[in-house]
Design a protein around this motif. Structure first.
Motif, mmCIF file in Angstrom:
data_model
loop_
_atom_site.group_PDB
_atom_site.id
_atom_site.type_symbol
_atom_site.label_atom_id
_atom_site.label_comp_id
_atom_site.label_asym_id
_atom_site.label_seq_id
_atom_site.Cartn_x
_atom_site.Cartn_y
_atom_site.Cartn_z
ATOM 1 N N ALA A 65 0.886 -1.158 0.000
ATOM 2 C CA ALA A 65 0.000 0.000 0.000
ATOM 3 C C ALA A 65 0.927 1.213 0.000
ATOM 4 C CB ALA A 65 -0.884 -0.014 1.246
ATOM 5 N N ARG A 66 0.344 2.387 -0.197
ATOM 6 C CA ARG A 66 1.142 3.610 -0.129
ATOM 7 C C ARG A 66 0.724 4.408 1.102
ATOM 8 N NH1 ARG A 66 0.738 6.103 -6.179
ATOM 9 N NH2 ARG A 66 -1.470 6.129 -5.607
ATOM 10 N N LEU A 67 1.703 5.084 1.707
ATOM 11 C CA LEU A 67 1.450 5.880 2.901
ATOM 12 C C LEU A 67 2.114 7.242 2.750
ATOM 13 C CD1 LEU A 67 0.497 6.130 5.930
ATOM 14 C CD2 LEU A 67 2.784 5.284 6.528
ATOM 15 N N ARG A 68 1.317 8.290 2.935
ATOM 16 C CA ARG A 68 1.864 9.650 2.995
ATOM 17 C C ARG A 68 1.903 10.048 4.469
ATOM 18 N NH1 ARG A 68 -1.870 12.724 0.399
ATOM 19 N NH2 ARG A 68 -0.814 12.452 -1.586
ATOM 20 N N VAL A 69 3.043 10.557 4.905
ATOM 21 C CA VAL A 69 3.227 11.038 6.268
ATOM 22 C C VAL A 69 3.345 12.551 6.225
ATOM 23 C CG1 VAL A 69 4.811 11.075 8.235
ATOM 24 C CG2 VAL A 69 4.387 8.931 7.007
ATOM 25 N N ILE A 70 2.537 13.221 7.054
ATOM 26 C CA ILE A 70 2.618 14.674 7.244
ATOM 27 C C ILE A 70 2.793 14.880 8.741
ATOM 28 C CG2 ILE A 70 1.437 16.891 7.024
ATOM 29 C CD1 ILE A 70 -0.226 15.644 4.735
ATOM 30 N N ALA A 71 3.908 15.479 9.152
ATOM 31 C CA ALA A 71 4.183 15.574 10.581
ATOM 32 C C ALA A 71 5.037 16.779 10.928
ATOM 33 C CB ALA A 71 4.885 14.303 11.049
ATOM 34 N N ASP A 72 4.906 17.204 12.174
ATOM 35 C CA ASP A 72 5.776 18.269 12.682
ATOM 36 C C ASP A 72 6.821 17.717 13.649
ATOM 37 O OD1 ASP A 72 4.266 17.754 14.951
ATOM 38 O OD2 ASP A 72 3.555 19.815 15.206
ATOM 39 N N GLY A 73 6.982 16.417 13.677
ATOM 40 C CA GLY A 73 7.989 15.753 14.503
ATOM 41 C C GLY A 73 8.503 14.519 13.781
ATOM 42 N N MET A 74 9.260 13.697 14.477
ATOM 43 C CA MET A 74 9.854 12.511 13.872
ATOM 44 C C MET A 74 8.837 11.373 13.797
ATOM 45 S SD MET A 74 13.116 10.217 15.123
ATOM 46 C CE MET A 74 14.383 11.360 14.560
ATOM 47 N N VAL A 75 8.719 10.779 12.613
ATOM 48 C CA VAL A 75 7.867 9.607 12.425
ATOM 49 C C VAL A 75 8.757 8.448 11.992
ATOM 50 C CG1 VAL A 75 5.951 8.577 11.151
ATOM 51 C CG2 VAL A 75 5.864 10.997 11.808
ATOM 52 N N ARG A 76 8.726 7.378 12.804
ATOM 53 C CA ARG A 76 9.485 6.169 12.517
ATOM 54 C C ARG A 76 8.497 5.018 12.347
ATOM 55 N NH1 ARG A 76 13.477 6.167 17.506
ATOM 56 N NH2 ARG A 76 11.631 6.924 18.545
ATOM 57 N N ALA A 77 8.920 3.957 11.686
ATOM 58 C CA ALA A 77 8.018 2.847 11.396
ATOM 59 C C ALA A 77 8.681 1.499 11.643
ATOM 60 C CB ALA A 77 7.555 2.924 9.948
#
Length: 177
Positions: free
Chosen positions: A39-51
């Motif tokens: 699948a596709r994932l768009r991340v919009i964030a004002d901090g760190m996003v880890r997976a």
């Protein structure tokens, strides 16, 4: 105070008190799957996003685990990557945006850290760990903000209802290092 000293000593052993970027979970970029259903994932964030792909808990030693996006310099990231996803939410000033492939049909854990712009005792320091199971071929968008309002919105693009997220924990006591 004893906890802070212990954390500093552990951090020094891992690379120095002032060098948190030396910790594996901050210096490894997220690894997109190269085979299988995605699948596709768009991340919009004002901090760190880890997976952490393929797990319903956080373990930075899992294959593919790493940083997707972070606005601060000095960390691994996949900032600015685009897969040509349909238009979604508008990024606010200071947000970072990235689009990545994620494995479908398996748990996918996201970890958000706002960077602690507030004091350590402040409620403005937001740490969120949650997972969902992406569907094959679907497009998702996650918007996470911690500085102004600790919260997450995960949406399947083209669907009405938000995607259900489940709180995640660490897989083990050492999984955070």
């Amino acid at each position: 105070m004893k906890t802070a000293l212990s954390l500093c000593l552990l951090t020094m052993a891992l690379g120095g008190c002032g060098n948190i970027a030396a910790v594996k979970s901050f210096n490894t970029p997220y690894g997109s799957p190269t085979s299988g259903d995605t699948a596709r994932l768009r991340v919009i964030a004002d901090g760190m996003v880890r997976a952490v792909p393929g797990k319903d808990c956080v373990d930075w030693y899992s294959p593919g685990a790493g940083v997707i996006a972070v606005p601060q310099k000095g960390f691994a990231d996949r900032n600015g990557e685009s897969l040509g996803m349909p238009k979604g939410a508008t990024a606010m000033q200071g947000d970072v945006v990235s689009e990545v492939l994620v494995p479908a049909g398996k748990p996918f854990t996201l970890h958000f850290l706002d960077g602690g712009r507030g004091s350590y005792n402040s409620v403005t320091n937001c740490l969120g760990m949650f997972y969902f199971v992406p569907q094959k071929g679907a497009d998702y968008e996650v918007v996470v903000h911690g500085y102004s309002a600790c919260g997450v919105k995960l949406q399947q693009l083209g669907a009405e209802a938000p995607v259900q997220v489940t709180k995640a924990e660490y897989c083990s006591a050492m999984a955070n290092f």
